[in-house]
Design an enzyme around this catalytic site. Structure first.
Site, PDB file in Angstrom:
ATOM      1  N   GLU A   1      59.866  33.554  35.598  1.00 44.86           N
ATOM      2  CA  GLU A   1      61.015  33.512  34.693  1.00 44.86           C
ATOM      3  C   GLU A   1      60.647  32.718  33.435  1.00 44.86           C
ATOM      4  O   GLU A   1      60.776  31.487  33.415  1.00 44.86           O
ATOM      5  CB  GLU A   1      62.207  32.823  35.376  1.00 44.86           C
ATOM      6  CG  GLU A   1      62.732  33.537  36.594  1.00 44.86           C
ATOM      7  CD  GLU A   1      64.230  33.255  36.807  1.00 44.86           C
ATOM      8  OE1 GLU A   1      64.958  34.219  37.044  1.00 44.86           O
ATOM      9  OE2 GLU A   1      64.656  32.096  36.702  1.00 44.86           O
TER      10      GLU A   1
ATOM     11  N   HIS B   1      63.929  26.583  39.973  1.00 47.43           N
ATOM     12  CA  HIS B   1      64.486  27.300  38.820  1.00 47.43           C
ATOM     13  C   HIS B   1      64.358  26.415  37.582  1.00 47.43           C
ATOM     14  O   HIS B   1      64.532  25.203  37.659  1.00 47.43           O
ATOM     15  CB  HIS B   1      65.958  27.659  39.083  1.00 47.43           C
ATOM     16  CG  HIS B   1      66.469  28.655  38.086  1.00 47.43           C
ATOM     17  ND1 HIS B   1      66.830  28.290  36.810  1.00 47.43           N
ATOM     18  CD2 HIS B   1      66.627  30.001  38.161  1.00 47.43           C
ATOM     19  CE1 HIS B   1      67.209  29.388  36.149  1.00 47.43           C
ATOM     20  NE2 HIS B   1      67.090  30.439  36.945  1.00 47.43           N
TER      21      HIS B   1
ATOM     22  N   ASN C   1      71.264  35.746  40.967  1.00 51.85           N
ATOM     23  CA  ASN C   1      71.516  34.299  40.924  1.00 51.85           C
ATOM     24  C   ASN C   1      72.819  34.095  40.153  1.00 51.85           C
ATOM     25  O   ASN C   1      72.838  34.217  38.930  1.00 51.85           O
ATOM     26  CB  ASN C   1      70.335  33.613  40.229  1.00 51.85           C
ATOM     27  CG  ASN C   1      70.553  32.124  40.068  1.00 51.85           C
ATOM     28  OD1 ASN C   1      71.519  31.566  40.593  1.00 51.85           O
ATOM     29  ND2 ASN C   1      69.663  31.477  39.335  1.00 51.85           N
TER      30      ASN C   1
ATOM     31  N   SER D   1      66.959  37.821  31.272  1.00 47.14           N
ATOM     32  CA  SER D   1      67.687  38.849  30.512  1.00 47.14           C
ATOM     33  C   SER D   1      67.424  40.280  30.984  1.00 47.14           C
ATOM     34  O   SER D   1      67.336  41.199  30.167  1.00 47.14           O
ATOM     35  CB  SER D   1      67.401  38.713  29.012  1.00 47.14           C
ATOM     36  OG  SER D   1      67.810  37.446  28.549  1.00 47.14           O
TER      37      SER D   1
ATOM     38  N   LYS E   1      74.364  31.422  39.659  1.00 47.95           N
ATOM     39  CA  LYS E   1      74.376  30.118  38.973  1.00 47.95           C
ATOM     40  C   LYS E   1      75.721  29.429  39.203  1.00 47.95           C
ATOM     41  O   LYS E   1      76.283  29.550  40.289  1.00 47.95           O
ATOM     42  CB  LYS E   1      74.026  30.289  37.488  1.00 47.95           C
ATOM     43  CG  LYS E   1      72.721  31.072  37.294  1.00 47.95           C
ATOM     44  CD  LYS E   1      72.154  31.014  35.899  1.00 47.95           C
ATOM     45  CE  LYS E   1      70.858  31.810  35.823  1.00 47.95           C
ATOM     46  NZ  LYS E   1      70.173  31.725  34.542  1.00 47.95           N
TER      47      LYS E   1
ATOM     48  N   GLU F   1      66.296  25.867  35.228  1.00 44.67           N
ATOM     49  CA  GLU F   1      67.495  25.063  34.915  1.00 44.67           C
ATOM     50  C   GLU F   1      67.506  23.799  35.771  1.00 44.67           C
ATOM     51  O   GLU F   1      67.967  22.749  35.330  1.00 44.67           O
ATOM     52  CB  GLU F   1      68.756  25.918  35.117  1.00 44.67           C
ATOM     53  CG  GLU F   1      68.908  26.928  33.985  1.00 44.67           C
ATOM     54  CD  GLU F   1      69.583  28.231  34.358  1.00 44.67           C
ATOM     55  OE1 GLU F   1      70.264  28.283  35.397  1.00 44.67           O
ATOM     56  OE2 GLU F   1      69.423  29.212  33.607  1.00 44.67           O
TER      57      GLU F   1
ATOM     58  N   GLY G   1      68.852  33.949  29.776  1.00 42.81           N
ATOM     59  CA  GLY G   1      70.179  33.812  29.179  1.00 42.81           C
ATOM     60  C   GLY G   1      70.173  33.926  27.667  1.00 42.81           C
ATOM     61  O   GLY G   1      71.155  33.616  27.006  1.00 42.81           O
TER      62      GLY G   1
HETATM   63  P1  13P Z   1      69.573  35.841  32.947  1.00 46.48           P
HETATM   64  O1  13P Z   1      69.397  37.149  33.663  1.00 46.48           O
HETATM   65  O2  13P Z   1      71.008  35.494  32.670  1.00 46.48           O
HETATM   66  O3  13P Z   1      68.683  35.718  31.743  1.00 46.48           O
HETATM   67  O4  13P Z   1      69.083  34.701  33.988  1.00 46.48           O
HETATM   68  C1  13P Z   1      67.846  34.836  34.615  1.00 46.48           C
HETATM   69  C2  13P Z   1      67.758  33.776  35.636  1.00 46.48           C
HETATM   70  O5  13P Z   1      67.659  32.606  35.316  1.00 46.48           O
HETATM   71  C3  13P Z   1      67.834  34.167  37.059  1.00 46.48           C
HETATM   72  O6  13P Z   1      67.523  33.100  37.890  1.00 46.48           O
END
Ligand code: 13P
Length: 249
Positions: free
Chosen positions: A166, A94, A9, A212, A11, A96, A172
C-alpha cells in the site's frame, strides 16, 4: 495456484446500523467462490459482523492487535480477545497505524510474532512515502520493512502471511499507483521472498495491492501477474463498488 483475495478495510467508519445494512447488501451479491473475501470492521463491530457473516463465505479480520497477552494497555485489544469473537485474521502494519499511532518495525515484529504464535493469519502492510519514491528509495524501503518483521519468521509461518503493498501516497488520495508500478513492486517483493526462503514459497504467497482501488481501475491492476487481489478502503464502504471490485479480480 495462489489465492485471490479482496479485503475491505472499513477503517474508523460506520455505526452498527450502517454496518448491518452494508452487510445485508453484501450478502445479496453472489460472489465468485474462488475469491477469498475478507471484511475488516472497527473493533466494536467485530463480534456483530462475524456473527452476521457466519453462514457466508466472507471472512472477518481485525484492523490491528496488541502484542501483549493482556494488561495495562488502555485502548488496545489482544489476540485472545479477537479470537474469543471467532476472528482469526488481523491486518498489521497499516500505514495509518504507523503514521498516527507510532507503530515501528520493532513493535510490528512483536505483533507479527504474537499473531503467528496465536495462530492468527496476518495481512501485513508495507508501503513507501512519496518522498521515498521520488528519491528512488522505494524498493529499499519496502525491503527493510519486510526484513525487520516478517522475514524474521521461519518458512512455515508464511502459511499465515498475506502481504499488502500500500504506497502511502496512493491511500485515500484518489491517486493510484499505475498497474506497471504495482506489478514492478509486487514482483520485487516476490523475488525477495524467494531469495530469503524459496521460489516455491514465494510463488505461493498472495500479495495484494491497496491504494485508491475503484471499480474503474481494479481490472487493470488485478490483471498484473504478481497482483493477487486488493486491500480496499473507501470503496469497500459502498456495496456496489466493493462487489464490482470483487468481480474485477
Ligand atoms: P483507499 O482504498 O481508501 O485508498 O484505502 C486503502 C487502504 O488503506 C486499505 O487498507
Amino acid at each position: 495456484m495462489r489465492q485471490k483475495i479482496i479485503a475491505g478495510n472499513w477503517k474508523m467508519n460506520n455505526s452498527n446500523t450502517e454496518s448491518l445494512s452494508l452487510l445485508q447488501e453484501l450478502l445479496n451479491f453472489n460472489f465468485p467462490k474462488d475469491i477469498r473475501i475478507i471484511i475488516s470492521p472497527p473493533y466494536t463491530q467485530l463480534g456483530l459482523v462475524n456473527e452476521k457473516l457466519e453462514k457466508s463465505n466472507i471472512e472477518v479480520a481485525s484492523q490491528n492487535m496488541h502484542f501483549a497477552d493482556n494488561g495495562a494497555y488502555t485502548g488496545e485489544i489482544s489476540s485472545s480477545m479477537i479470537k474469543s469473537l471467532g476472528v482469526f485474521i488481523s491486518i498489521l502494519g497499516h500505514s495509518e497505524r504507523r503514521t498516527y499511532f507510532n507503530e515501528t518495525d520493532e513493535s510490528l515484529k512483536e505483533k507479527v510474532d504474537k499473531a503467528i504464535n496465536e495462530n492468527i493469519e496476518i495481512i501485513f502492510c508495507v508501503g513507501e512515502k512519496l518522498s521515498d519514491r521520488n528519491s528512488g528509495n522505494h524498493f529499499e524501503h519496502i525491503k527493510i520493512q519486510l526484513e525487520k518483521t516478517v522475514f524474521l519468521q521461519p518458512a512455515e509461518s508464511w502459511k499465515k502471511i498475506i502481504i499488502a503493498y500500500e504506497p502511502i501516497w496512493a491511500i485515500g488520495t484518489g491517486e493510484t499507483a499505475s498497474p506497471k508500478q504495482v506489478q514492478e513492486m509486487h514482483l520485487f517483493i516476490r523475488n525477495i521472498i524467494s531469495e530469503n526462503y524459496s521460489k516455491t514459497l514465494a510463488d505461493s504467497i498472495s500479495i495484494i495491492y491497496g491504494g485508491s482501488v475503484k471499480p474503474s481501475n481494479a481490472n487493470d491492476i488485478f490483471s498484473q501477474s504478481d497482483v493477487d487481489g486488493g486491500l480496499i478502503g473507501g470503496a469497500s464502504l459502498k456495496s456496489k463498488d466493493f462487489a464490482a471490485i470483487v468481480n474485477a479480480s
